[in-house]
Design a protein around this motif. Structure first.
Motif, PDB file in Angstrom:
ATOM      1  N   VAL A  20       0.919  -1.294   0.187  1.00 17.60           N
ATOM      2  CA  VAL A  20      -0.165  -0.161   0.257  1.00 17.60           C
ATOM      3  C   VAL A  20       0.621   1.203  -0.357  1.00 17.60           C
ATOM      4  O   VAL A  20       1.909   1.625   0.827  1.00 17.60           O
ATOM      5  CB  VAL A  20      -1.375   0.451   1.207  1.00 17.60           C
ATOM      6  CG1 VAL A  20      -0.248  -0.050   2.769  1.00 17.60           C
ATOM      7  CG2 VAL A  20      -1.917   1.613   1.299  1.00 17.60           C
ATOM      8  N   CYS A  21       0.313   1.751  -0.268  1.00 21.98           N
ATOM      9  CA  CYS A  21       1.216   3.082  -0.542  1.00 21.98           C
ATOM     10  C   CYS A  21       0.890   4.335   0.955  1.00 21.98           C
ATOM     11  O   CYS A  21       0.166   4.201   0.750  1.00 21.98           O
ATOM     12  CB  CYS A  21       0.388   4.404  -1.933  1.00 21.98           C
ATOM     13  SG  CYS A  21       1.459   6.229  -1.354  1.00 21.98           S
ATOM     14  N   PRO A  22       2.177   4.663   0.689  1.00 22.58           N
ATOM     15  CA  PRO A  22       2.437   4.967   2.869  1.00 22.58           C
ATOM     16  C   PRO A  22       2.449   5.984   2.609  1.00 22.58           C
ATOM     17  O   PRO A  22       1.942   7.109   3.755  1.00 22.58           O
ATOM     18  CB  PRO A  22       3.358   4.617   3.068  1.00 22.58           C
ATOM     19  CG  PRO A  22       4.926   4.654   1.832  1.00 22.58           C
ATOM     20  CD  PRO A  22       3.304   4.746   0.726  1.00 22.58           C
ATOM     21  N   ASP A  24       1.580  10.579   2.110  1.00 22.05           N
ATOM     22  CA  ASP A  24       0.634  11.773   2.798  1.00 22.05           C
ATOM     23  C   ASP A  24      -0.534  11.670   1.412  1.00 22.05           C
ATOM     24  O   ASP A  24      -0.734  12.937   1.290  1.00 22.05           O
ATOM     25  CB  ASP A  24       1.239  13.113   3.024  1.00 22.05           C
ATOM     26  CG  ASP A  24       0.034  13.812   3.993  1.00 22.05           C
ATOM     27  OD1 ASP A  24      -1.238  13.545   4.241  1.00 22.05           O
ATOM     28  OD2 ASP A  24       0.500  14.919   3.866  1.00 22.05           O
ATOM     29  N   CYS A  25      -1.672  10.849   1.324  1.00 22.87           N
ATOM     30  CA  CYS A  25      -2.950  11.259   0.152  1.00 22.87           C
ATOM     31  C   CYS A  25      -3.646  10.721   0.750  1.00 22.87           C
ATOM     32  O   CYS A  25      -4.035   9.749   1.362  1.00 22.87           O
ATOM     33  CB  CYS A  25      -2.692  11.090  -1.049  1.00 22.87           C
ATOM     34  SG  CYS A  25      -3.145  10.635  -1.740  1.00 22.87           S
ATOM     35  N   PRO A  26      -4.978  11.022   0.776  1.00 17.70           N
ATOM     36  CA  PRO A  26      -6.557  10.319   1.112  1.00 17.70           C
ATOM     37  C   PRO A  26      -6.752   9.060   0.147  1.00 17.70           C
ATOM     38  O   PRO A  26      -7.375   8.292   0.898  1.00 17.70           O
ATOM     39  CB  PRO A  26      -7.343  11.701  -0.129  1.00 17.70           C
ATOM     40  CG  PRO A  26      -6.622  12.061  -0.184  1.00 17.70           C
ATOM     41  CD  PRO A  26      -5.408  12.488  -0.038  1.00 17.70           C
ATOM     42  N   ASP A  27      -6.031   8.837  -1.341  1.00 23.36           N
ATOM     43  CA  ASP A  27      -6.501   7.643  -1.428  1.00 23.36           C
ATOM     44  C   ASP A  27      -5.910   5.905  -0.911  1.00 23.36           C
ATOM     45  O   ASP A  27      -6.301   5.162  -1.025  1.00 23.36           O
ATOM     46  CB  ASP A  27      -5.888   7.433  -3.255  1.00 23.36           C
ATOM     47  CG  ASP A  27      -6.860   8.848  -4.034  1.00 23.36           C
ATOM     48  OD1 ASP A  27      -7.551   9.763  -3.067  1.00 23.36           O
ATOM     49  OD2 ASP A  27      -6.428   9.304  -4.448  1.00 23.36           O
ATOM     50  N   THR A  28      -4.485   6.070  -0.744  1.00 24.84           N
ATOM     51  CA  THR A  28      -3.662   5.326   0.056  1.00 24.84           C
ATOM     52  C   THR A  28      -4.484   3.405  -0.886  1.00 24.84           C
ATOM     53  O   THR A  28      -4.855   2.504  -0.331  1.00 24.84           O
ATOM     54  CB  THR A  28      -4.764   5.122   1.737  1.00 24.84           C
ATOM     55  OG1 THR A  28      -5.257   5.988   2.325  1.00 24.84           O
ATOM     56  CG2 THR A  28      -3.795   3.411   2.185  1.00 24.84           C
ATOM     57  N   CYS A  29      -3.702   3.835  -2.190  1.00 26.55           N
ATOM     58  CA  CYS A  29      -3.644   3.344  -3.123  1.00 26.55           C
ATOM     59  C   CYS A  29      -3.464   1.804  -2.637  1.00 26.55           C
ATOM     60  O   CYS A  29      -2.241   1.586  -2.108  1.00 26.55           O
ATOM     61  CB  CYS A  29      -3.386   3.660  -4.693  1.00 26.55           C
ATOM     62  SG  CYS A  29      -3.738   5.007  -4.762  1.00 26.55           S
ATOM     63  N   SER A  30      -3.664   0.680  -2.772  1.00 27.27           N
ATOM     64  CA  SER A  30      -3.443  -0.778  -2.965  1.00 27.27           C
ATOM     65  C   SER A  30      -2.252  -1.118  -3.586  1.00 27.27           C
ATOM     66  O   SER A  30      -2.544  -0.566  -4.962  1.00 27.27           O
ATOM     67  CB  SER A  30      -4.059  -1.484  -2.799  1.00 27.27           C
ATOM     68  OG  SER A  30      -3.757  -2.749  -2.913  1.00 27.27           O
ATOM     69  N   LEU A  56      -1.515   4.469  -9.746  1.00 28.42           N
ATOM     70  CA  LEU A  56      -1.195   5.204  -9.123  1.00 28.42           C
ATOM     71  C   LEU A  56      -1.218   6.390  -9.938  1.00 28.42           C
ATOM     72  O   LEU A  56      -2.361   6.602 -10.667  1.00 28.42           O
ATOM     73  CB  LEU A  56       0.458   3.968  -8.925  1.00 28.42           C
ATOM     74  CG  LEU A  56      -0.045   2.743  -8.292  1.00 28.42           C
ATOM     75  CD1 LEU A  56       1.161   2.091  -7.954  1.00 28.42           C
ATOM     76  CD2 LEU A  56      -1.005   2.403  -6.811  1.00 28.42           C
ATOM     77  N   CYS A  57      -0.856   7.182  -9.176  1.00 30.52           N
ATOM     78  CA  CYS A  57      -0.324   8.403  -9.964  1.00 30.52           C
ATOM     79  C   CYS A  57       0.849   8.592 -10.133  1.00 30.52           C
ATOM     80  O   CYS A  57       1.648   7.697 -10.155  1.00 30.52           O
ATOM     81  CB  CYS A  57      -0.651   9.316  -8.639  1.00 30.52           C
ATOM     82  SG  CYS A  57       0.952   9.026  -7.494  1.00 30.52           S
ATOM     83  N   GLU A  58       0.682  10.157 -10.876  1.00 30.40           N
ATOM     84  CA  GLU A  58       2.610  10.145 -11.672  1.00 30.40           C
ATOM     85  C   GLU A  58       3.295  10.131 -10.875  1.00 30.40           C
ATOM     86  O   GLU A  58       4.681   9.532 -10.536  1.00 30.40           O
ATOM     87  CB  GLU A  58       2.249  11.901 -11.547  1.00 30.40           C
ATOM     88  CG  GLU A  58       3.406  12.000 -12.757  1.00 30.40           C
ATOM     89  CD  GLU A  58       3.246  13.266 -13.330  1.00 30.40           C
ATOM     90  OE1 GLU A  58       1.968  14.204 -13.606  1.00 30.40           O
ATOM     91  OE2 GLU A  58       4.418  13.649 -14.179  1.00 30.40           O
TER      92      GLU A  58
HETATM   93  S1  SF4 Z   1      -2.276   8.787  -5.364  1.00 32.18           S
HETATM   94 FE1  SF4 Z   1      -0.222   8.560  -5.352  1.00 32.18          FE
HETATM   95  S2  SF4 Z   1       0.368   9.537  -3.907  1.00 32.18           S
HETATM   96 FE2  SF4 Z   1      -1.961   8.968  -3.476  1.00 32.18          FE
HETATM   97  S3  SF4 Z   1      -2.003   6.978  -2.011  1.00 32.18           S
HETATM   98 FE3  SF4 Z   1      -2.593   6.802  -4.671  1.00 32.18          FE
HETATM   99  S4  SF4 Z   1      -0.603   6.594  -5.266  1.00 32.18           S
HETATM  100 FE4  SF4 Z   1      -0.207   7.342  -2.877  1.00 32.18          FE
END
Ligand code: SF4
Length: 716
Positions: A20-22, A24-30, A56-58
């Motif tokens: 999981v993405c650790p 500081d973002c509310p999406d907490t992506c798996s 995920l994100c850029e």
């Molecule tokens: S959008 Fe990006 S930063 Fe936000 S939780 Fe997902 S991977 Fe992490």
């Protein structure tokens, strides 16, 4: 290059590890890490996760590149140069931990344990390695200063607590798909948490109207049906004005108000004091636009409001979030799936926090220091001065307000500073000892989310490079070096996870470490569509509290109110004349706070620090697109390239936060201009309540760009 241990060729394997993405973002992506022969070769969003859905994100698409950087810290180091110079020599873990233990013992003997301040930030949000729990048991046993995480969502959190009864509760953001009206208030999800956008789009496909309220015309505003740009820090007045339209039309939900709220009569009177004409004067918006949106709000059921944390970084930021959170209390939207306000969702996780944190071990009365008052804490004489800092998951020399004074404080010769990090940040340059930490694919952690209703387990995918250790392991070893006898500080990562998962509600829902580990995530709460607060609120009265006794006891107005900003909108003519521009510095797409700012690919994409300036403000200053500007006030200054833009109205300047000062020409960043003051609630920071002047810098564009390139040269 960092080396990862590889299995022998005969045992070569390919594995897929859930994580999981650790950040500081509310999406907490798996995510899923593909590991071949012990090396992470791919990191992709988990397609099965209902919120992440494979993307995920850029920034995090480059996470593996970040973990492999040749600039990773790989072993403990001791300072050899002056503080701030950043010169270090390699030492052993035993040497580093022995030195910390010896220095801390002396400090504890002479000054007491509160002279030690474990200082952490939002670098990782996990319960085992990050801000939600790392080290807390040890700090409790030692009786160190307690750290208040005031940098991000604090004012709005306290506001939510006064209103709803829990600082971390709100609507389920997935419910936005059911809304008829979507208001993105001070939120720019297309840049900062894009996964929510699919729910916005789903609502729009069914006919919803999407509004962005933001002083800056953001990427999300471009995609919305409507954009309102109030003056910065006037959001509470706008919320009251919208409600005045609702009330004038008799559109309040009387049944909901009667059954589920407290203090309506007094609040209605407050609302009626903010008619559209008055609110137009305060916010700078045309009264017709306020009336039009108020009329939509009066009829669109359900209405979903996404509140971004940026809008509470003002003097009255707490009151702004409190007032907006009251809107669905008046319209009754809290009763519908897809209705309400989403600021934070962490309370969906009913974890056993007392078992994780063991605050029962803490001596009574230990002081609390706010992280965004670091300069004051380090420089102001006090009975018990801070003599030791242990900084982890944080880069305050780049991000804390009043940067110049923060750096002055960190340069104190009598301050013993230990920094745990992945890279040699600006803060690390001031460390006496620098310790290398693992990154998310190299350790275990457990995460809830501040933007959705899923819990996630992050399994370690690969061995740590060099001599990196996880925060949790560093704290266990530090406890041993200090001779701490309390057994719970030696619990393993798995023990810690099991402790926080040992709650009645979680057990009933079948949420165990084994179940989580199987696919990496589990949903909390009820299946969609879900209205978490339809049946009542976790406040002392069980109601949404328009009138809050707890706010009154804290010295605040018990009713939602408009509290003017310190500076952003000022009645101080002298301040307004000297610093005519209000600076707003939100997150950009390439950095996450100060994370990734040293990663060449993203730094190149972001380019140097920019200042967005309206043509009407640029012309009288003789500034053109591409000029180098000095952005300054009495607190400090930074250099930036001018970008003439109509994304900001006249009187407001913009610029994305996150650049490391030492990688910026001029050696400072935006935080150098930010004041070290508290918002009205929760001691929250006031990053966007900031007046500046902008003028031509004595540097050519060519020299600026050359300096930017040189500072980044050789980074990998
Ligand atoms: S959008 Fe990006 S930063 Fe936000 S939780 Fe997902 S991977 Fe992490």
């Amino acid at each position: 290059m960092p080396t990862h241990q590889s299995p022998p060729a005969a045992l070569a394997t390919t594995r897929h590890v859930h994580g999981v993405c650790p950040l500081d973002c509310p999406d907490t992506c798996s995510w899923v890490v593909t590991v071949e022969n012990g090396r992470a070769v791919k990191l992709l969003g988990n397609r099965e996760h209902p919120y992440t859905r494979g993307a995920l994100c850029e920034k995090v698409n480059r996470y593996l590149e970040h973990t492999r950087s040749s600039e990773r810290l790989l072993w403990p180091m001791r300072r050899t140069g002056k503080k701030g110079e950043g010169r270090f020599e390699r030492i052993s873990w035993d040497g580093a931990l022995g030195e910390i233990a010896a220095r801390w013992r002396t400090i504890i003997e002479r000054e007491g344990p509160q002279a030690i301040w474990p200082y952490y930030g939002t670098g990782t949000l996990g319960m085992i390695q990050g801000l939600a729990g790392a080290g807390r048991r040890l700090w409790n046993v030692l009786g160190t200063t307690q750290h208040h995480l005031s940098i991000c969502m604090s004012a709005g959190g306290f506001a939510t607590g006064y209103t709803l009864g829990d600082n971390r509760i709100g609507m389920d953001p997935e419910g936005i798909a059911e809304a008829e009206l979507v208001i993105l208030w001070g939120a720019n999800p297309l840049v900062t948490h894009h996964h929510i956008w699919k729910f916005v789009e789903a609502a729009r496909r069914k006919g919803a109207h999407v509004v962005v309220i933001d002083p800056v015309r953001t990427r999300s505003a471009d995609q919305a049906d409507e954009h309102l740009a109030p003056r910065p820090g006037t959001d509470a007045a706008l919320a009251l004005g919208l409600l005045s339209v609702v009330v004038a039309r008799g559109a309040e939900d009387r049944e909901f108000i009667e059954a589920h709220t407290l203090g309506w009569d007094a609040f209605r009177e407050r609302i009626q004091g903010y008619p559209p004409a008055r609110v137009a004067e305060i916010t700078g918006l045309p009264a017709e636009r306020i009336v039009a949106l108020g009329e939509r709000l009066a009829t669109a059921r359900p209405t979903a409001i996404r509140i971004g944390p940026g809008m509470q970084r003002h003097a009255g930021g707490g009151m702004a979030v409190r007032t907006i959170t009251c809107i669905p209390g008046v319209t009754g939207d809290w009763r519908y799936p897809g209705g309400g306000a989403a600021y934070d969702t962490r309370a969906f996780f009913k974890g056993n926090w007392p078992a994780l944190w063991r605050d029962d071990l803490r001596p009574p009365g230990t002081r609390v220091l706010a992280m965004t008052r670091l300069a004051e804490a380090l420089l102001t004489p006090r009975d018990q001065p801070v003599q030791a800092l242990l900084v982890y998951s944080s880069n305050p020399a780049a991000s804390a307000p009043d940067q110049g004074r923060v750096r002055q404080g960190l340069a104190r010769e009598d301050l013993f500073t230990v920094v745990i990090d992945h890279f040699q940040t600006d803060t690390a340059d001031f460390a006496d000892l620098l310790l290398p930490a693992t990154m998310q694919i190299e350790h275990a952690d457990l995460h809830n989310s501040y933007g959705h209703a899923y819990l996630a387990w992050n399994a370690p995918a690969v061995a740590a490079p060099g001599e990196c250790l996880s925060n949790s392991e560093i704290f266990r070893r530090l406890a041993r070096a200090l001779g701490v006898t309390e057994p719970s500080v030696y619990d393993s990562d798995e023990d810690l996870a099991r402790a926080v998962l040992d709650g009645d509600e979680l057990r009933l829902a079948g949420i165990t470490l084994e179940a989580l580990a199987e696919r990496g995530w589990m949903r909390l709460g009820e299946p969609q569509p879900w209205a978490p607060l339809a049946k009542g609120f976790p406040s002392p009265s069980g109601r949404l509290e328009f009138y809050s006794e707890r706010a009154a006891a804290a010295g605040l107005d018990p009713l939602p109110a408009y509290t003017p900003p310190y500076e952003a909108v000022t009645g101080d003519a002298d301040l307004g004349r000297r610093f005519p521009l209000a600076l707003i510095a939100p997150a950009g797409p390439h950095f996450l706070n100060t994370e990734f700012s040293n990663l060449p690919a993203l730094r190149d994409k972001a380019g140097p620090q920019r200042v967005l300036l309206h043509a009407d403000d640029a012309a009288p200053r003789g500034l053109s697109d591409g000029d180098v500007a000095r952005v300054w006030n009495d607190r400090g200054e930074y250099l930036a390239l001018v970008e003439i833009s109509d994304r900001v109205p006249s009187g407001i300047v913009g610029g994305a936060k996150g650049h490391w000062p030492k990688l910026n020409p001029g050696g400072t960043s935006i935080a150098a201009t930010v004041m070290e003051k508290d918002a009205d609630m929760g001691r929250g920071a006031v990053f966007h309540d900031n007046r500046v002047e902008v003028e031509r810098a004595p540097m050519s564009r060519e020299d600026f760009l050359q300096a930017f390139a040189t500072l980044g040269h050789g980074r990998a």
